[in-house]
Design a protein around this motif. Sequence first.
Motif, PDB file in Angstrom:
ATOM      1  N   TRP A   1       7.579  11.395  -7.728  1.00 41.27           N
ATOM      2  CA  TRP A   1       6.549  10.478  -7.243  1.00 41.27           C
ATOM      3  C   TRP A   1       6.804   9.050  -7.705  1.00 41.27           C
ATOM      4  CZ3 TRP A   1       4.099  11.841  -3.216  1.00 41.27           C
ATOM      5  CH2 TRP A   1       3.771  13.184  -3.002  1.00 41.27           C
ATOM      6  N   LEU A   2       7.333   8.901  -8.905  1.00 42.07           N
ATOM      7  CA  LEU A   2       7.659   7.555  -9.372  1.00 42.07           C
ATOM      8  C   LEU A   2       8.787   6.969  -8.529  1.00 42.07           C
ATOM      9  CD1 LEU A   2       7.250   5.222 -11.261  1.00 42.07           C
ATOM     10  CD2 LEU A   2       8.659   6.385 -12.965  1.00 42.07           C
ATOM     11  N   ARG A   3       9.748   7.780  -8.183  1.00 43.55           N
ATOM     12  CA  ARG A   3      10.839   7.310  -7.326  1.00 43.55           C
ATOM     13  C   ARG A   3      10.312   6.919  -5.946  1.00 43.55           C
ATOM     14  NH1 ARG A   3      15.841   7.546  -9.231  1.00 43.55           N
ATOM     15  NH2 ARG A   3      16.165   8.700 -11.171  1.00 43.55           N
ATOM     16  N   LYS A   4       9.382   7.703  -5.417  1.00 45.37           N
ATOM     17  CA  LYS A   4       8.773   7.374  -4.122  1.00 45.37           C
ATOM     18  C   LYS A   4       7.984   6.066  -4.206  1.00 45.37           C
ATOM     19  CE  LYS A   4       8.278  12.100  -2.304  1.00 45.37           C
ATOM     20  NZ  LYS A   4       8.975  11.923  -1.017  1.00 45.37           N
TER      21      LYS A   4
ATOM     22  N   GLU B   1      17.779   4.907  -2.211  1.00 44.16           N
ATOM     23  CA  GLU B   1      17.784   5.501  -3.553  1.00 44.16           C
ATOM     24  C   GLU B   1      18.855   4.900  -4.450  1.00 44.16           C
ATOM     25  OE1 GLU B   1      16.150   7.805  -5.271  1.00 44.16           O
ATOM     26  OE2 GLU B   1      14.793   8.745  -3.838  1.00 44.16           O
ATOM     27  N   GLU B   2      20.010   4.548  -3.865  1.00 41.28           N
ATOM     28  CA  GLU B   2      21.129   4.051  -4.677  1.00 41.28           C
ATOM     29  C   GLU B   2      20.779   2.781  -5.447  1.00 41.28           C
ATOM     30  OE1 GLU B   2      21.717   4.647  -1.095  1.00 41.28           O
ATOM     31  OE2 GLU B   2      21.871   6.703  -1.843  1.00 41.28           O
ATOM     32  N   ASN B   3      19.793   2.034  -4.957  1.00 40.94           N
ATOM     33  CA  ASN B   3      19.402   0.794  -5.624  1.00 40.94           C
ATOM     34  C   ASN B   3      18.515   1.034  -6.846  1.00 40.94           C
ATOM     35  OD1 ASN B   3      20.816  -0.894  -3.886  1.00 40.94           O
ATOM     36  ND2 ASN B   3      19.099  -1.098  -2.469  1.00 40.94           N
ATOM     37  N   ILE B   4      18.007   2.257  -7.001  1.00 46.20           N
ATOM     38  CA  ILE B   4      17.180   2.575  -8.169  1.00 46.20           C
ATOM     39  C   ILE B   4      18.112   3.053  -9.281  1.00 46.20           C
ATOM     40  CG2 ILE B   4      15.189   3.847  -9.049  1.00 46.20           C
ATOM     41  CD1 ILE B   4      14.312   4.288  -6.144  1.00 46.20           C
ATOM     42  N   THR B   5      18.680   2.111 -10.002  1.00 48.17           N
ATOM     43  CA  THR B   5      19.621   2.435 -11.073  1.00 48.17           C
ATOM     44  C   THR B   5      18.886   3.095 -12.243  1.00 48.17           C
ATOM     45  OG1 THR B   5      19.345   0.301 -12.173  1.00 48.17           O
ATOM     46  CG2 THR B   5      21.035   0.444 -10.440  1.00 48.17           C
ATOM     47  N   ASP B   6      19.660   3.695 -13.130  1.00 53.18           N
ATOM     48  CA  ASP B   6      19.061   4.320 -14.312  1.00 53.18           C
ATOM     49  C   ASP B   6      18.279   3.302 -15.131  1.00 53.18           C
ATOM     50  OD1 ASP B   6      20.167   6.704 -13.550  1.00 53.18           O
ATOM     51  OD2 ASP B   6      21.833   6.632 -14.966  1.00 53.18           O
ATOM     52  N   ASP B   7      18.815   2.084 -15.270  1.00 51.11           N
ATOM     53  CA  ASP B   7      18.125   1.059 -16.058  1.00 51.11           C
ATOM     54  C   ASP B   7      16.802   0.668 -15.399  1.00 51.11           C
ATOM     55  OD1 ASP B   7      19.751   0.582 -18.353  1.00 51.11           O
ATOM     56  OD2 ASP B   7      21.216  -0.444 -17.092  1.00 51.11           O
ATOM     57  N   ILE B   8      16.818   0.494 -14.087  1.00 49.30           N
ATOM     58  CA  ILE B   8      15.587   0.152 -13.376  1.00 49.30           C
ATOM     59  C   ILE B   8      14.559   1.269 -13.539  1.00 49.30           C
ATOM     60  CG2 ILE B   8      14.567  -0.085 -11.063  1.00 49.30           C
ATOM     61  CD1 ILE B   8      17.081  -1.662 -10.272  1.00 49.30           C
ATOM     62  N   TYR B   9      15.001   2.500 -13.321  1.00 48.61           N
ATOM     63  CA  TYR B   9      14.078   3.623 -13.378  1.00 48.61           C
ATOM     64  C   TYR B   9      13.490   3.804 -14.778  1.00 48.61           C
ATOM     65  CZ  TYR B   9      12.025   8.205 -12.909  1.00 48.61           C
ATOM     66  OH  TYR B   9      11.120   9.237 -12.912  1.00 48.61           O
ATOM     67  N   GLU B  10      14.343   3.771 -15.789  1.00 50.33           N
ATOM     68  CA  GLU B  10      13.871   4.005 -17.150  1.00 50.33           C
ATOM     69  C   GLU B  10      12.943   2.896 -17.620  1.00 50.33           C
ATOM     70  OE1 GLU B  10      15.751   5.788 -21.288  1.00 50.33           O
ATOM     71  OE2 GLU B  10      17.051   4.692 -19.914  1.00 50.33           O
TER      72      GLU B  10
ATOM     73  N   MET C   1       0.808  -1.218   0.000  1.00 45.49           N
ATOM     74  CA  MET C   1       0.000   0.000   0.000  1.00 45.49           C
ATOM     75  C   MET C   1       0.844   1.272   0.000  1.00 45.49           C
ATOM     76  SD  MET C   1      -3.083  -0.742  -0.406  1.00 45.49           S
ATOM     77  CE  MET C   1      -3.863   0.813   0.013  1.00 45.49           C
ATOM     78  N   SER C   2       2.055   1.187   0.551  1.00 50.72           N
ATOM     79  CA  SER C   2       2.913   2.373   0.601  1.00 50.72           C
ATOM     80  C   SER C   2       3.324   2.843  -0.795  1.00 50.72           C
ATOM     81  CB  SER C   2       4.168   2.092   1.428  1.00 50.72           C
ATOM     82  OG  SER C   2       4.913   1.017   0.876  1.00 50.72           O
TER      83      SER C   2
ATOM     84  N   ILE D   1       8.785   3.496  -6.185  1.00 48.36           N
ATOM     85  CA  ILE D   1       9.743   2.383  -6.281  1.00 48.36           C
ATOM     86  C   ILE D   1      10.491   2.170  -4.966  1.00 48.36           C
ATOM     87  CG2 ILE D   1      11.805   1.544  -7.505  1.00 48.36           C
ATOM     88  CD1 ILE D   1      10.898   3.226  -9.920  1.00 48.36           C
ATOM     89  N   LEU D   2      10.649   3.226  -4.178  1.00 48.23           N
ATOM     90  CA  LEU D   2      11.518   3.195  -3.000  1.00 48.23           C
ATOM     91  C   LEU D   2      11.179   2.100  -1.977  1.00 48.23           C
ATOM     92  CD1 LEU D   2      14.000   4.585  -1.864  1.00 48.23           C
ATOM     93  CD2 LEU D   2      12.492   6.183  -0.664  1.00 48.23           C
ATOM     94  N   PRO D   3       9.898   1.786  -1.694  1.00 48.26           N
ATOM     95  CA  PRO D   3       9.635   0.700  -0.740  1.00 48.26           C
ATOM     96  C   PRO D   3      10.219  -0.644  -1.171  1.00 48.26           C
ATOM     97  CG  PRO D   3       7.679   2.043  -1.023  1.00 48.26           C
ATOM     98  CD  PRO D   3       8.652   2.501  -2.058  1.00 48.26           C
ATOM     99  N   MET D   4      10.400  -0.836  -2.467  1.00 49.42           N
ATOM    100  CA  MET D   4      11.020  -2.072  -2.954  1.00 49.42           C
ATOM    101  C   MET D   4      12.538  -1.990  -2.914  1.00 49.42           C
ATOM    102  SD  MET D   4       8.662  -3.320  -6.164  1.00 49.42           S
ATOM    103  CE  MET D   4       8.741  -1.763  -7.077  1.00 49.42           C
ATOM    104  N   ALA D   5      13.078  -0.752  -3.084  1.00 49.87           N
ATOM    105  CA  ALA D   5      14.525  -0.577  -3.182  1.00 49.87           C
ATOM    106  C   ALA D   5      15.183  -0.235  -1.848  1.00 49.87           C
ATOM    107  CB  ALA D   5      14.837   0.516  -4.203  1.00 49.87           C
ATOM    108  N   ILE D   6      14.399   0.270  -0.897  1.00 47.60           N
ATOM    109  CA  ILE D   6      14.855   0.645   0.443  1.00 47.60           C
ATOM    110  C   ILE D   6      15.700   1.922   0.416  1.00 47.60           C
ATOM    111  CG2 ILE D   6      15.979  -0.088   2.581  1.00 47.60           C
ATOM    112  CD1 ILE D   6      13.500  -1.733   1.825  1.00 47.60           C
TER     113      ILE D   6
END
Length: 285
Positions: A179-182, A191-200, A162-163, A184-189
């Motif tokens: 907002w998209l980063r927010k 920010e450093e884990n949200i790589t450019d490839d993951i984000y794009e 739900m988060s 993804i963040l519950p899965m990544a814990i």
Amino acid sequence: MGIYKSTKGKKEILSLYEKQLERIKGKYEDIYIDTSFGKTHLIETGNLSGSPLLVFHGGNATTAYNLLACDFLMKDFHIYAVDTIGHPGKSAEVSLSPKNYDYGKWAAEVIEKLGYEGISCFGGSFGAGIIAKTMCVAPHKIQKVVLYVPSGISNAPAINSMSMMIPMIMYWITRKDKWLRKCILPMAIVEENITDDIYETAKLSIDFSKVKTGMPSDVKAEDMKKCNAPTLVMAAEMDCLFPAKQVIPRAEKIINNCTTYLLESRGHIHLLTENEKKMIVDFLV
């Protein structure tokens, strides 16, 4: 019914797909096979003299993105990396139910059409759930398995996710990247884990495809017991979708030949250590 919101959206996703493929180390070849569920696309790459390995990507992603994340498998294995049917990529736009064993039946047909009586498999998240379903419906086709942050073993209740819902709604409304980063963040814990490839990859999938929210459901114990393939289950301690505290005990209970590994202090999205990569390779060779 297609899986893309528009022709333009499909072009955008496939354009990124091609750009990511161009970054793969070594040669690769497109393979298309016919299954009763629809045409299926795979990338054949890696060490063509190595042991064959069928690789499945996560949900709402593509095999091109996944190959970049799985580059540590390239040297040792003859890789067949499949675009999951009904997900972004080059396979048929036919959505299968994650609640039954259709994905397992589809994967079993893929193995057969590739010409193998049995093959080893590696998959993460949604892809690991597909492998789990295959272990139930075609246990003889599975040789060795790595199930990485897997669905289909002991999924967390939907409330755990739900988060991510409010940030996703805010992203749909505002189209602001924060907002998209927010989301993804519950899965990544972190920010450093949200790589450019993951984000794009995530951004284009959310913007231009009809996102699959349902994960492969938990397999039945009596069905999984049919499979005797050596299986390594790697579950993350802080995974909000498939928490290790649920996944590891049930895996040890329902999988006959099971080794488990706890990815300590990590969420669903994270980076593997070099030792963990070596563990996966050593298990599969």
